[in-house]
Write a protein that holds these residues in place. Sequence first.
Motif, PDB file in Angstrom:
ATOM      1  N   LYS A  14       0.757  -1.189  -0.123  1.00 58.44           N
ATOM      2  CA  LYS A  14      -0.007   0.053  -0.006  1.00 58.44           C
ATOM      3  C   LYS A  14       0.729   1.268   0.026  1.00 58.44           C
ATOM      4  O   LYS A  14       2.021   1.363   0.346  1.00 58.44           O
ATOM      5  CB  LYS A  14      -1.061   0.162   1.182  1.00 58.44           C
ATOM      6  CG  LYS A  14      -0.340   0.265   2.649  1.00 58.44           C
ATOM      7  CD  LYS A  14      -1.658   0.306   3.357  1.00 58.44           C
ATOM      8  CE  LYS A  14      -0.832   0.642   4.979  1.00 58.44           C
ATOM      9  NZ  LYS A  14      -2.143   0.072   5.879  1.00 58.44           N
ATOM     10  N   TYR A  15       0.269   2.144  -0.422  1.00 60.09           N
ATOM     11  CA  TYR A  15       1.102   3.486  -0.535  1.00 60.09           C
ATOM     12  C   TYR A  15       1.225   3.999   0.840  1.00 60.09           C
ATOM     13  O   TYR A  15       0.126   4.004   1.600  1.00 60.09           O
ATOM     14  CB  TYR A  15       0.530   4.441  -1.620  1.00 60.09           C
ATOM     15  CG  TYR A  15       0.614   4.260  -3.048  1.00 60.09           C
ATOM     16  CD1 TYR A  15       1.812   4.633  -3.568  1.00 60.09           C
ATOM     17  CD2 TYR A  15      -0.373   3.625  -3.815  1.00 60.09           C
ATOM     18  CE1 TYR A  15       2.032   4.205  -4.979  1.00 60.09           C
ATOM     19  CE2 TYR A  15      -0.164   3.216  -4.869  1.00 60.09           C
ATOM     20  CZ  TYR A  15       0.945   3.684  -5.673  1.00 60.09           C
ATOM     21  OH  TYR A  15       1.222   3.296  -6.874  1.00 60.09           O
ATOM     22  N   LYS A  16       2.363   4.772   1.203  1.00 55.72           N
ATOM     23  CA  LYS A  16       2.314   5.058   2.638  1.00 55.72           C
ATOM     24  C   LYS A  16       1.489   6.161   2.933  1.00 55.72           C
ATOM     25  O   LYS A  16       1.033   6.246   4.117  1.00 55.72           O
ATOM     26  CB  LYS A  16       3.914   5.324   2.829  1.00 55.72           C
ATOM     27  CG  LYS A  16       4.943   3.992   2.663  1.00 55.72           C
ATOM     28  CD  LYS A  16       5.642   3.979   4.034  1.00 55.72           C
ATOM     29  CE  LYS A  16       6.225   2.600   4.092  1.00 55.72           C
ATOM     30  NZ  LYS A  16       6.724   1.917   2.964  1.00 55.72           N
ATOM     31  N   ASN A  17       1.340   7.139   1.824  1.00 60.45           N
ATOM     32  CA  ASN A  17       0.535   8.449   2.174  1.00 60.45           C
ATOM     33  C   ASN A  17      -0.813   8.003   1.917  1.00 60.45           C
ATOM     34  O   ASN A  17      -1.640   8.805   1.948  1.00 60.45           O
ATOM     35  CB  ASN A  17       1.101   9.454   0.980  1.00 60.45           C
ATOM     36  CG  ASN A  17       0.983   9.025  -0.073  1.00 60.45           C
ATOM     37  OD1 ASN A  17       0.520   7.716  -0.602  1.00 60.45           O
ATOM     38  ND2 ASN A  17       1.199   9.991  -1.056  1.00 60.45           N
ATOM     39  N   ASN A  18      -1.160   6.766   1.806  1.00 63.59           N
ATOM     40  CA  ASN A  18      -2.595   6.229   1.660  1.00 63.59           C
ATOM     41  C   ASN A  18      -3.019   5.355   2.341  1.00 63.59           C
ATOM     42  O   ASN A  18      -2.470   4.024   2.261  1.00 63.59           O
ATOM     43  CB  ASN A  18      -2.763   5.781   0.235  1.00 63.59           C
ATOM     44  CG  ASN A  18      -4.277   5.908  -0.241  1.00 63.59           C
ATOM     45  OD1 ASN A  18      -4.934   5.839   0.592  1.00 63.59           O
ATOM     46  ND2 ASN A  18      -4.406   5.716  -1.790  1.00 63.59           N
ATOM     47  N   THR A  19      -3.539   5.733   3.772  1.00 58.83           N
ATOM     48  CA  THR A  19      -3.757   4.846   4.938  1.00 58.83           C
ATOM     49  C   THR A  19      -4.857   3.993   4.705  1.00 58.83           C
ATOM     50  O   THR A  19      -4.956   2.947   5.577  1.00 58.83           O
ATOM     51  CB  THR A  19      -3.739   5.680   6.489  1.00 58.83           C
ATOM     52  OG1 THR A  19      -4.847   6.679   6.049  1.00 58.83           O
ATOM     53  CG2 THR A  19      -2.562   6.303   6.701  1.00 58.83           C
ATOM     54  N   ASN A  20      -5.688   4.265   3.813  1.00 58.18           N
ATOM     55  CA  ASN A  20      -7.100   3.351   3.742  1.00 58.18           C
ATOM     56  C   ASN A  20      -6.814   1.902   3.428  1.00 58.18           C
ATOM     57  O   ASN A  20      -6.967   1.310   4.562  1.00 58.18           O
ATOM     58  CB  ASN A  20      -7.652   4.006   2.221  1.00 58.18           C
ATOM     59  CG  ASN A  20      -7.991   5.301   2.556  1.00 58.18           C
ATOM     60  OD1 ASN A  20      -8.034   5.928   3.387  1.00 58.18           O
ATOM     61  ND2 ASN A  20      -8.329   5.933   1.028  1.00 58.18           N
ATOM     62  N   LYS A  21      -6.380   1.505   2.462  1.00 61.50           N
ATOM     63  CA  LYS A  21      -6.160   0.160   2.525  1.00 61.50           C
ATOM     64  C   LYS A  21      -5.156  -0.336   1.366  1.00 61.50           C
ATOM     65  O   LYS A  21      -4.635   0.485   0.886  1.00 61.50           O
ATOM     66  CB  LYS A  21      -7.448  -0.682   2.018  1.00 61.50           C
ATOM     67  CG  LYS A  21      -8.000  -0.055   0.699  1.00 61.50           C
ATOM     68  CD  LYS A  21      -9.309  -0.862   0.284  1.00 61.50           C
ATOM     69  CE  LYS A  21      -9.793  -0.389  -1.075  1.00 61.50           C
ATOM     70  NZ  LYS A  21      -9.572  -0.815  -2.138  1.00 61.50           N
ATOM     71  N   SER A  22      -4.768  -1.584   1.352  1.00 67.91           N
ATOM     72  CA  SER A  22      -3.733  -2.236   0.632  1.00 67.91           C
ATOM     73  C   SER A  22      -4.298  -2.203  -0.786  1.00 67.91           C
ATOM     74  O   SER A  22      -5.393  -2.438  -1.086  1.00 67.91           O
ATOM     75  CB  SER A  22      -3.314  -3.604   1.003  1.00 67.91           C
ATOM     76  OG  SER A  22      -2.989  -3.554   2.189  1.00 67.91           O
ATOM     77  N   ILE A  23      -3.334  -1.765  -1.855  1.00 70.90           N
ATOM     78  CA  ILE A  23      -3.486  -1.807  -3.344  1.00 70.90           C
ATOM     79  C   ILE A  23      -3.308  -3.373  -3.569  1.00 70.90           C
ATOM     80  O   ILE A  23      -4.498  -3.812  -4.096  1.00 70.90           O
ATOM     81  CB  ILE A  23      -2.626  -1.219  -3.938  1.00 70.90           C
ATOM     82  CG1 ILE A  23      -2.316   0.186  -3.462  1.00 70.90           C
ATOM     83  CG2 ILE A  23      -3.041  -1.185  -5.361  1.00 70.90           C
ATOM     84  CD1 ILE A  23      -3.073   1.161  -4.348  1.00 70.90           C
ATOM     85  N   THR A  49       0.691   0.635 -10.688  1.00 64.56           N
ATOM     86  CA  THR A  49       1.377   0.146  -9.557  1.00 64.56           C
ATOM     87  C   THR A  49       2.031  -1.107  -9.488  1.00 64.56           C
ATOM     88  O   THR A  49       3.237  -1.394  -9.162  1.00 64.56           O
ATOM     89  CB  THR A  49       0.508   0.364  -8.235  1.00 64.56           C
ATOM     90  OG1 THR A  49      -0.403   1.302  -8.034  1.00 64.56           O
ATOM     91  CG2 THR A  49       0.856  -0.156  -6.990  1.00 64.56           C
TER      92      THR A  49
END
Length: 250
Positions: A14-23, A49
């Motif tokens: 997952k993107y570090k700056n995107n805390t929501n959920k794993s891509i 990605t």
Amino acid sequence: IGKGEIVFEDVTFKYKNNTNKSIFANKSLVIEGGQKVGLVGFSGSGKTTFAKLILRLFDLESGNILIDNQNIATVSIQSLRDNVTFIPQEPYLFNRTIRENIAYNNPDATFEEVKSAAKLARCDDFIKTMANGYDTIVGERGSLLSGGQKQRLMIARSILKNTPIVIMDEATSALDTVTEEKIKQGLDYISKGKTTLVIAHRLSTLADMDRILVFHNGKVVEDGTHKDLLKNGKHYKKLWQMQNEGYLPD
Ligand code: ADP
Ligand code: MG
């Protein structure tokens, strides 16, 4: 690398700056060496990605990516980038001459080699019309060129780079269908005998691929040939019908 086999083993990212959920969550996948694979799916579904992880532009949360049994986390970035060509969605050109831009990865290439790459990528016709031909400076980020011309220069650069693995991310999205058809020869040359991943919006350009991966919210929801997926797939079939609506015979 040898054949250019790419293996995803339980990859979570997952993107570090995107805390929501794993891509990607526990993704496992094998792309055989030499296979031609199309990646499709809605915007935001994770295609770019996926490609960037192979280039190790980001680190995984867990799992491994192997190229010919070598973990990409432990090889040098330089060696990885020397063996994988990535043509990104946004062409990146430098405020240098056309010749230097094409030879960016191959500074020792002869002028003949540069010209033959340009020809295969169908750049020669527009280069001829430019004030200083191959010595024309392309401007800041290629500002003197159209989107399609920039993409063709990126393709010429990749032809010259000639690596066992090639990843194209919407590399022909700015080309009209006629130019796209003409450039097919150049793309065939880039991908011949190589492991090739092609992200494309226009599904019709992927019909010849060995395999198509359909991305949806970070998952590969369908995996097969164009024919298989049209017959048995749901998501792919829907995408296909949306794009070809009105063109399909009854
Ligand atoms: P696609 O190429 O299929 O359009 P992407 O791989 O670019 O999809 O994006 C997948 C998801 O990751 C999207 O939700 C997108 O917003 C998010 N994303 C992409 N790049 C970044 C980034 N650098 N930082 C944070 N989130 C990102
Ligand atoms: Mg993308």
